[in-house]
Design an enzyme around this catalytic site. Structure first.
Site: not given
Ligand code: GLC
Ligand code: CA
Length: 549
Positions: A207, A277
């Site tokens: 993440d 991500e």
């Molecule tokens: C990423 C996740 C999202 C979350 C954020 C904070 O962007 O995909 O859903 O709110 O991180 O962890």
């Protein structure tokens, strides 16, 4: 593009299709209106029938649920709302029996403010865990240490009156950022990785992967000269700055190299994967996260298709740019929808969503399929009193609210769509059209979106050209069409996609004749002369073509 050759030797995460489950919304087994692990276990047969290869679970760790699990208060347990470690072990074992890999969400950038680490850290300046988070003194006038902003509004710094310092939070103030420059933090978070890999997890989706290393001098971000041009979605004030210093510091690459070494040790028993991500739309910059020697992340996730203007030229340009930016040997991937983005059927419409599905499942690279997109679920209007998402609560009206794309999976036409018992309200409202749009109804309809997704997944699995073949875009198609060839050894597939609502006539005389294997309309197959290929509105076709070389 010399490295874009068909690849014979591939890992499961290259040939396979990843299916993202938002656990709260998949299937409730115990009547509390919230999806859970036994619910997922109950649906494994469905997932194998559908034809995906891996499931990625959004976070299921103990959490105060300020951000529905992305605020983790214990990295090595399961929140009781989802089950427990025994249920998790059962899920992994049964998934593996179903030939499905399991990918865990791993949240390294921040914890919940209820995590024992943060409770210790904020308790006193001399606490041994103080440095596990990012604390800084105010400026002389008492204001925050620098101009960094939280993605969901306001300063990224929160004042702690008791200890007279600010702590950093890239997102919500209940989600303080960990200090990855502290070796103990790194070791503790690597132990978390070991914990889950030891339990048999096949991969991690990291993440906010770009956020874990910031400028050690905490310099101010410069202003953004083009605040209205966002490559991703608008985030209000956050877009007023160039995020040069609050994430993506070059030191991050050394961390991911170490991270990869850890995974590689485990991969001798069975290959594990790290997906990051990464909201980077400058493809060469994005590609750096593969590592110069392909020694960092197996795949930085590619969100290009989520925000690209939906026309053939822009989509082709995106794909070609990604292909061109890949270091030799790096494997591409594409995301079309996820739990942070409006549903694809809402973004581009139900008809184009079928073309989008064909695109996703025929591009070179690993597709991530978001739960419910296979039945064309669309954004659901959330009445103000039912809003759950903290980003929407912090930035009302700007539009980042993510509840609409997180509504319960629609399984059948029974009350609450078969997601939960009729005796309880689901945690988010169910789409009003669920009596028509659901798995059971679409399973019985051979022209449905589900039938299309299923057929494409079967075809991809059975066709090396689609699963691992090379990609070559074809010039000379009408402006509204994106046409490309996938090839493996002497197997060739031509993919012709009409990204418009108008009929199209394609002339590809050098392609000879071919055979339509599937149309997005699921109503035609058979021989076709490629000197004159007619595509109806919103139609895509996969065509078997002779290997002329
Ligand atoms: C990423 C996740 C999202 C979350 C954020 C904070 O962007 O995909 O859903 O709110 O991180 O962890
Ligand atoms: Ca439940």
């Amino acid at each position: 593009m010399g490295h874009n050759a068909g690849q014979a030797q591939t890992y499961w995460w290259q040939q396979g299709v990843i299916y993202q489950i938002y656990p709260r919304s998949f299937k409730d087994s115990n009547g509390d209106g919230i999806g859970d692990l036994p619910g997922i276990i109950a649906k494994l047969d469905y997932l194998t029938w559908l034809g995906v290869d891996a499931i990625w679970l959004s976070p299921i760790y103990p959490s105060p649920m300020v951000d529905f699990g992305y605020d983790v208060s214990n990295f090595t347990d399961i929140d009781p709302v989802f089950g427990d470690l025994a249920a998790f072990d059962t899920l992994v074992a049964q998934a593996h029996q179903h030939d499905l890999k399991v990918i865990m969400d791993y949240v390294p950038n921040h914890t919940s403010d209820r995590h024992p680490w943060f409770i210790a850290s904020r308790s006193a300046r001399h606490n041994p865990k103080r440095d596990w988070y990012i604390w800084a003194d105010p400026r002389p006038d008492g204001s925050p240490p620098n101009n960094w902003l939280a993605s969901w509004g306001g300063s990224a710094w929160e004042w702690d009156a008791a200890t007279q310092q600010y702590y950093l939070h890239s997102y919500h103030k209940a989600m303080p950022d960990l200090n990855w420059r502290n070796q103990d933090v790194k070791e503790a978070m690597f132990d978390v990785v070991r914990f889950w890999l030891d339990r048999g997890v096949d991969g991690l989706r990291i993440d906010s992967a770009q956020h874990i290393m910031k400028d050690p001098q905490l310099r101010d971000n410069p202003p953004n000269p083009n605040p209205n041009v966002t490559a991703h979605k608008p985030l209000g004030d956050y877009d007023s700055q160039l995020h040069l210093y609050d994430k993506g510091h070059p030191d991050i690459h050394a961390v991911y190299r170490e991270f990869r070494q850890l995974l590689d040790i485990y991969s001798t028993s069975s290959p594990r994967v790290a997906l990051g991500e990464m909201h980077i739309y400058d493809w060469p910059l994005w590609a750096r996260y593969y590592g110069a020697q392909l020694d960092e992340l197996h795949m930085p996730l590619n969100f290009g298709l989520v925000s690209v203007p939906w026309n053939a030229g822009a989509v082709r340009h995106l794909v070609d740019s990604v292909e061109a930016a890949l270091p030799p040997g790096a494997w591409p991937n594409y995301v079309l929808g996820n739990h942070d983005e409006p549903r694809v059927a809402t973004r581009i419409g139900q008809q184009q969503a079928r073309v989008g599905m064909m695109l996703l499942l025929t591009l070179r690279g690993t597709p991530t399929l978001y739960y419910g997109d296979e039945i064309g679920m669309h954004n659901v209007d959330i009445p103000p009193l039912s809003i759950q998402d903290p980003s929407e609560k912090n930035l009302p009206g700007i539009g980042p609210g993510r509840d609409p794309e997180r509504t319960p999976m629609q399984w059948d036409d029974s009350p609450h769509a078969g997601f939960c018992s009729s005796a309880v309200e689901p945690w988010l409202p169910i789409a009003p059209d669920y009596t028509q749009v659901n798995v059971a109804a679409q399973h019985a309809d051979r022209h449905s979106m589900l039938s299309l997704a299923h057929a494409l997944l079967q075809m991809r699995r059975a066709t090396p050209a689609l699963a691992v073949g090379s990609y070559t875009p074809i010039d000379g198609a009408p402006a509204d069409c994106f046409v490309y060839v996938r090839r493996f050894e002497n197997q060739r597939r031509l993919i012709a996609l009409n990204l418009s609502g108008d009929e199209q006539q394609l002339q590809l005389p050098t392609m000879g004749s071919g055979r339509i294997l599937i149309s997005t309309h699921l109503d035609r197959e058979g021989p076709v002369d490629l000197a004159s290929l007619h595509l109806r509105s919103d139609e895509g076709c996969i065509i078997e073509v002779e290997d002329t070389l």
